[in-house]
Design a protein around this motif. Structure first.
Motif, PDB file in Angstrom:
ATOM      1  N   SER A 199      -6.547   8.588   2.230  1.00 29.73           N
ATOM      2  CA  SER A 199      -6.397   8.043   3.586  1.00 29.73           C
ATOM      3  C   SER A 199      -5.726   6.676   3.594  1.00 29.73           C
ATOM      4  CB  SER A 199      -7.765   7.937   4.271  1.00 29.73           C
ATOM      5  OG  SER A 199      -8.375   9.203   4.378  1.00 29.73           O
ATOM      6  N   LEU A 200      -5.416   6.146   2.414  1.00 27.81           N
ATOM      7  CA  LEU A 200      -4.751   4.849   2.332  1.00 27.81           C
ATOM      8  C   LEU A 200      -3.393   4.925   3.032  1.00 27.81           C
ATOM      9  CD1 LEU A 200      -5.187   2.039   0.887  1.00 27.81           C
ATOM     10  CD2 LEU A 200      -3.650   2.916  -0.867  1.00 27.81           C
ATOM     11  N   PRO A 201      -3.092   3.974   3.929  1.00 28.75           N
ATOM     12  CA  PRO A 201      -1.798   4.015   4.627  1.00 28.75           C
ATOM     13  C   PRO A 201      -0.630   3.959   3.647  1.00 28.75           C
ATOM     14  CG  PRO A 201      -3.280   2.431   5.662  1.00 28.75           C
ATOM     15  CD  PRO A 201      -3.933   2.854   4.383  1.00 28.75           C
ATOM     16  N   HIS A 202       0.286   4.920   3.744  1.00 29.80           N
ATOM     17  CA  HIS A 202       1.408   4.983   2.808  1.00 29.80           C
ATOM     18  C   HIS A 202       2.345   3.792   2.954  1.00 29.80           C
ATOM     19  CE1 HIS A 202       0.311   8.933   1.351  1.00 29.80           C
ATOM     20  NE2 HIS A 202       0.250   9.401   2.587  1.00 29.80           N
ATOM     21  N   ASP A 203       2.416   3.240   4.163  1.00 28.73           N
ATOM     22  CA  ASP A 203       3.350   2.137   4.387  1.00 28.73           C
ATOM     23  C   ASP A 203       2.784   0.790   3.975  1.00 28.73           C
ATOM     24  OD1 ASP A 203       1.442   2.217   6.392  1.00 28.73           O
ATOM     25  OD2 ASP A 203       2.785   1.405   7.931  1.00 28.73           O
ATOM     26  N   ARG A 204       1.509   0.751   3.529  1.00 28.34           N
ATOM     27  CA  ARG A 204       0.912  -0.537   3.202  1.00 28.34           C
ATOM     28  C   ARG A 204       0.331  -0.590   1.802  1.00 28.34           C
ATOM     29  NH1 ARG A 204      -3.357  -1.987   7.146  1.00 28.34           N
ATOM     30  NH2 ARG A 204      -3.085  -4.064   6.270  1.00 28.34           N
ATOM     31  N   GLY A 205      -0.167   0.517   1.303  1.00 27.48           N
ATOM     32  CA  GLY A 205      -0.790   0.509  -0.011  1.00 27.48           C
ATOM     33  C   GLY A 205      -2.095  -0.263  -0.005  1.00 27.48           C
ATOM     34  N   PRO A 206      -2.709  -0.503  -1.176  1.00 27.86           N
ATOM     35  CA  PRO A 206      -3.942  -1.282  -1.228  1.00 27.86           C
ATOM     36  C   PRO A 206      -3.724  -2.674  -0.639  1.00 27.86           C
ATOM     37  CG  PRO A 206      -3.545  -0.167  -3.323  1.00 27.86           C
ATOM     38  CD  PRO A 206      -2.295  -0.016  -2.510  1.00 27.86           C
ATOM     39  N   HIS A 207      -4.704  -3.163   0.127  1.00 32.89           N
ATOM     40  CA  HIS A 207      -4.516  -4.456   0.783  1.00 32.89           C
ATOM     41  C   HIS A 207      -5.866  -5.066   1.147  1.00 32.89           C
ATOM     42  CE1 HIS A 207      -4.681  -1.391   3.975  1.00 32.89           C
ATOM     43  NE2 HIS A 207      -5.293  -2.305   4.690  1.00 32.89           N
ATOM     44  N   TRP A 208      -5.903  -6.375   1.198  1.00 34.14           N
ATOM     45  CA  TRP A 208      -7.068  -7.097   1.696  1.00 34.14           C
ATOM     46  C   TRP A 208      -6.966  -7.203   3.211  1.00 34.14           C
ATOM     47  CZ3 TRP A 208     -11.610  -8.555  -0.296  1.00 34.14           C
ATOM     48  CH2 TRP A 208     -11.763  -8.472  -1.678  1.00 34.14           C
ATOM     49  N   MET A 209      -8.047  -6.848   3.886  1.00 30.85           N
ATOM     50  CA  MET A 209      -8.113  -6.899   5.342  1.00 30.85           C
ATOM     51  C   MET A 209      -8.959  -8.098   5.773  1.00 30.85           C
ATOM     52  SD  MET A 209      -7.402  -5.440   8.292  1.00 30.85           S
ATOM     53  CE  MET A 209      -7.031  -3.704   7.968  1.00 30.85           C
ATOM     54  N   THR A 210      -8.390  -8.908   6.673  1.00 31.82           N
ATOM     55  CA  THR A 210      -9.132 -10.030   7.243  1.00 31.82           C
ATOM     56  C   THR A 210      -9.762  -9.603   8.562  1.00 31.82           C
ATOM     57  OG1 THR A 210      -7.617 -11.632   6.256  1.00 31.82           O
ATOM     58  CG2 THR A 210      -8.987 -12.404   8.071  1.00 31.82           C
ATOM     59  N   TYR A 211     -11.046  -9.892   8.723  1.00 28.27           N
ATOM     60  CA  TYR A 211     -11.767  -9.630   9.961  1.00 28.27           C
ATOM     61  C   TYR A 211     -11.912 -10.950  10.721  1.00 28.27           C
ATOM     62  CZ  TYR A 211     -13.426  -5.018   8.345  1.00 28.27           C
ATOM     63  OH  TYR A 211     -13.511  -3.719   7.921  1.00 28.27           O
TER      64      TYR A 211
END
Length: 261
Positions: A199-211
């Motif tokens: 389910s990882l977005p193909h256009d972004r790859g692994p990433h840190w998400m800020t809340y």
């Protein structure tokens, strides 16, 4: 370093700052002012045009402008505190990560490096000198959580344990369909790793998400649209309350989560 500065230095491994590099600094400032009520003051310009976002006169985040000839992805970057950026950079390399920029000095503010973990998620390390990082917490418009979205938690969880001294704790509800680790420092949650597999977005790859905290996730999501941004994931109930994943007009993705107050 003064005793006061030493007293406010974050423990190594603590998420201490979030920063965004964009193509148009002025329009991005306007977007976040309208969304979060941020004001700005000039930041260290050793690395180019840069401002620190303020709420109630306290620093909460940074925004910089890329050189016109740079076409890098526009994304929020999570920075982790370190007492020695050079030593931490070496540990990152030895554990299979990459150091893409630095370590280098940001004027008198501190020393930094931009790195990536073995699966490619980008993060920063920050050795504070005069700039200690985010100074306001638990209020709307402030960063309240950082979560790594990646393929799976097994390998990358060990990486952050080795580099920052995190203790990776499997979530009580973890299962074959829910792959989630909480990264603890001194027994307290510091960040998390969410394995989402295919389910990882193909256009972004692994990433840190800020809340970022907001008073109402649904209202804030509507406001993002009015201000020229977009909705990546509509408001819903999540691990940390009611939240939505959105993007600013330049495409930087972040999560807004309803205030608990």
């Amino acid at each position: 370093m003064t005793e006061a500065a030493e007293a406010t230095r974050r423990p190594p491994g603590t998420p201490c700052w979030v920063s965004l590099m964009v193509h148009s600094l002025g329009s991005t400032e306007d977007f976040y002012t309208d969304l979060f009520g941020w004001e700005y003051e000039p930041g260290p310009e050793a690395l180019g045009p840069y401002v620190r976002a303020l709420l109630d006169g306290k620093e909460v985040a940074g925004i910089g402008e890329m050189p016109p000839d740079r076409h890098l992805p526009v994304a929020w970057t999570t920075y982790f505190a370190t007492d020695d950026a050079d030593t931490t950079a070496e540990v990152i390399r030895s554990c299979g990560g990459t150091v893409a920029v630095g370590p280098l000095d940001a004027g008198v503010a501190g020393r930094l490096a931009i790195c990536s973990d073995p699966l490619g998620a980008i993060f920063g390390i920050w050795q504070a000198e005069t700039h200690m990082g985010t100074r306001l917490h638990g209020a709307p418009g402030t960063p309240v959580w950082n979560e790594l979205v990646t393929q799976d938690t097994s390998t990358v969880g060990k990486f952050y344990e080795h580099v920052f001294g995190h203790e990776a704790q499997t979530h009580p509800d973890a299962s074959a369909d829910f792959d989630y680790l909480t990264l603890l420092l001194q027994g307290r949650p510091a960040a998390a790793v969410h394995g989402v597999g295919r389910s990882l977005p193909h256009d972004r790859g692994p990433h840190w998400m800020t809340y970022f905290e907001v008073e109402d996730a649904d209202t804030a999501a509507d406001q993002v649209i009015r201000l020229g941004g977009s909705i990546v994931q509509p408001p819903h109930e999540g691990q940390r309350g009611r939240l939505a994943t959105v993007a600013d007009p330049e495409g930087a993705v972040f999560t807004i989560v309803r205030s608990a107050n």
